[in-house]
Design a protein around this motif. Structure first.
Motif, short mmCIF file in Angstrom:
data_model
loop_
_atom_site.label_atom_id
_atom_site.label_comp_id
_atom_site.label_asym_id
_atom_site.label_seq_id
_atom_site.Cartn_x
_atom_site.Cartn_y
_atom_site.Cartn_z
N GLU A 28 1.19 -1.03 0.79
CA GLU A 28 0.00 -0.32 0.40
C GLU A 28 0.96 0.98 0.09
O GLU A 28 1.61 1.51 0.53
N VAL A 29 0.57 2.14 -0.76
CA VAL A 29 1.01 3.88 -0.92
C VAL A 29 0.15 4.23 -0.45
O VAL A 29 -0.49 5.01 -1.34
N LEU A 30 0.60 5.69 0.58
CA LEU A 30 -0.18 6.33 1.35
C LEU A 30 -0.19 7.74 0.55
O LEU A 30 0.90 7.83 -0.12
N THR A 198 3.29 11.97 -4.65
CA THR A 198 3.64 10.45 -3.83
C THR A 198 4.83 9.54 -5.10
O THR A 198 4.70 9.35 -6.37
N TYR A 199 5.77 9.37 -3.49
CA TYR A 199 6.69 8.13 -4.73
C TYR A 199 7.25 6.55 -4.15
O TYR A 199 6.45 6.55 -3.09
N LEU A 200 6.44 6.28 -5.25
CA LEU A 200 7.82 4.72 -5.18
C LEU A 200 8.95 5.27 -5.98
O LEU A 200 8.77 4.76 -6.73
N LEU A 201 9.68 4.98 -4.61
CA LEU A 201 10.88 4.70 -4.55
C LEU A 201 11.81 3.28 -5.23
O LEU A 201 11.43 2.52 -4.21
N ILE A 202 12.77 3.11 -6.03
CA ILE A 202 13.29 2.15 -6.19
C ILE A 202 14.88 2.16 -5.47
O ILE A 202 15.14 3.08 -6.04
N ALA A 203 15.95 1.47 -4.97
CA ALA A 203 16.60 2.49 -4.46
C ALA A 203 17.43 0.89 -4.12
O ALA A 203 17.20 -0.12 -3.17
N HIS A 204 19.32 0.96 -3.84
CA HIS A 204 19.88 0.02 -3.33
C HIS A 204 20.61 1.10 -2.58
O HIS A 204 21.07 0.31 -1.32
N ASP A 205 20.86 1.92 -2.35
CA ASP A 205 21.56 3.16 -1.51
C ASP A 205 20.51 2.81 -0.23
O ASP A 205 18.87 3.87 0.07
N LEU A 206 20.27 2.02 0.88
CA LEU A 206 20.02 1.92 2.27
C LEU A 206 20.33 3.13 2.96
O LEU A 206 18.89 3.46 3.92
N ALA A 207 21.64 4.17 2.80
CA ALA A 207 21.48 5.23 3.69
C ALA A 207 20.34 5.88 3.26
O ALA A 207 19.67 7.00 3.71
N LEU A 208 20.70 6.11 1.93
CA LEU A 208 19.13 7.22 1.37
C LEU A 208 17.92 6.74 1.34
O LEU A 208 16.83 7.44 1.67
N VAL A 209 18.23 5.35 0.89
CA VAL A 209 16.19 5.15 1.98
C VAL A 209 15.98 5.34 3.24
O VAL A 209 14.85 5.80 3.19
N GLU A 210 17.05 5.56 3.64
CA GLU A 210 16.97 6.60 5.39
C GLU A 210 16.22 7.15 5.40
O GLU A 210 15.50 7.72 6.36
N HIS A 211 17.08 8.31 5.03
CA HIS A 211 16.62 9.47 4.66
C HIS A 211 15.48 9.57 4.04
O HIS A 211 14.75 10.66 4.70
N VAL A 212 15.08 9.37 3.43
CA VAL A 212 13.98 9.65 2.18
C VAL A 212 12.33 9.59 2.28
O VAL A 212 11.53 9.59 1.64
#
Length: 326
Positions: A28-30, A198-212
């Motif tokens: 789910e994406v709010l 609304t963003y659905l983000l695909i990423a490998h960078d876990l630091a980026l994921v944690e930040h945004v």
């Protein structure tokens, strides 16, 4: 805003078998939030993005956008959906047509959905260029006349041209120099705040994921193994695969010791995935039940409803049954 319910995508390879690229994914994406998909290369993240963009049709399950099942859309209805959901791809060098000037690149999606006058079209192009921090003079240039970060800004401008509600961001900064990644990332965050995207983000960078991101889903061999609020998942990962991913992130601390949570070997083939839990061949904590019975999503912590993980280790009775008597 977006609901994936047991979505699957298979690719038939004939005699070689069937690739189960996405298997029973629910998500789910709010509205207004950023949900990140993380996992190793080949786990199915980009396939999920293609399904959301309707570039691929799911083999099973449903995808709903604001209550409407988009998998059944055709013709004008599908065109209207695609106007609301746009994408920013990983490589700006490949996603922009080198033969077209920037004005034409940004105008293409507008002309595909509308018929504005020449002056109105020019104003729209200049407006989105201004939003991404590029001058109006950029409209007359070709993509090769820009740096990598500027090209990605052009790609973002093109995605914004139709005033979408949802942006699918497929590794939006991974192809850029480290020195300009933060600039493009901050631009995306500013745009989200300004336009309520609304963003659905695909990423490998876990630091980026944690930040945004506000929530994260961890994908392994086409399925979601853990999902929940980003802060909770990063602070208390419940699935062995999630712990292995987080342990692989380097930290600028010479005294930091990596947790003893490795992932053994390599991922199995999506053509012939393992029975039971698909992670069990690589899991140092695998139990007998993991070899035969697929785990169901369970609360990662007692009473938790948002943070869930598909792991038999969260079932105390199974863990107790495997203990060796003293």
């Amino acid at each position: 805003m977006l609901v994936l319910d047991r979505v699957s995508k298979n690719y038939d390879l004939g005699r070689r078998g069937t690739v189960r690229a996405v298997d029973q994914v629910s998500l789910e994406v709010l509205a207004g939030e950023t949900v990140a998909l993380v996992g190793e290369s080949g786990c199915g993240k980009t396939t999920i993005a293609k399904l959301v963009l309707m570039l691929e049709r799911p083999t099973g399950g449903s995808i709903e956008f604001e209550g409407q099942d988009v998998t059944a859309l055709r013709g004008a209805s599908l065109k209207a959906y695609r106007r609301q959901v746009q994408a920013v791809f990983q490589d700006p060098y490949a996603s922009l047509n080198p033969r077209l000037r920037v004005a034409k690149i940004i105008a293409e999606p507008i002309l595909a959905h509308e018929r504005p006058g020449r002056a109105a079209l020019r104003r729209r192009v200049e407006e989105v260029l201004d939003v991404v921090g590029l001058p109006a003079s950029a409209a007359s240039l070709y993509p090769h006349e820009f740096s990598g970060g500027q090209r990605q800004r052009i790609a973002i401008a093109r995605a914004l041209a139709l005033r979408p509600r949802l942006l699918v961001l497929d590794e939006p900064v991974s192809a850029l120099d480290v020195s300009i990644r933060a600039q493009v990332l901050n631009l995306l965050l500013d745009i989200q705040g300004e336009f309520g995207l609304t963003y659905l983000l695909i990423a490998h960078d876990l630091a980026l994921v944690e930040h945004v991101s506000s929530r994260v889903a961890v994908i392994y061999l086409g399925g979601v193994v853990e999902a929940g609020p980003t802060g909770q998942v990063f602070a208390a990962p419940a699935h062995p695969y999630t712990r292995a991913l987080l342990a692989s992130v380097p930290r600028p601390d010479p005294d930091y010791l990596l947790p003893d949570t490795p992932a053994l070997g390599e991922p199995a083939s999506a053509i012939d995935p393992p029975a039971g839990c698909r992670f069990h061949p690589r899991c140092v904590q695998a139990m007998t039940v993991c070899h035969s019975t697929p785990p169901s999503p369970l609360p990662a912590l007692p009473g938790s409803t948002e943070h869930v993980a598909a792991c038999h280790l969260l079932e105390p009775e199974r863990v107790e049954a495997t203990r060796i008597p003293a």
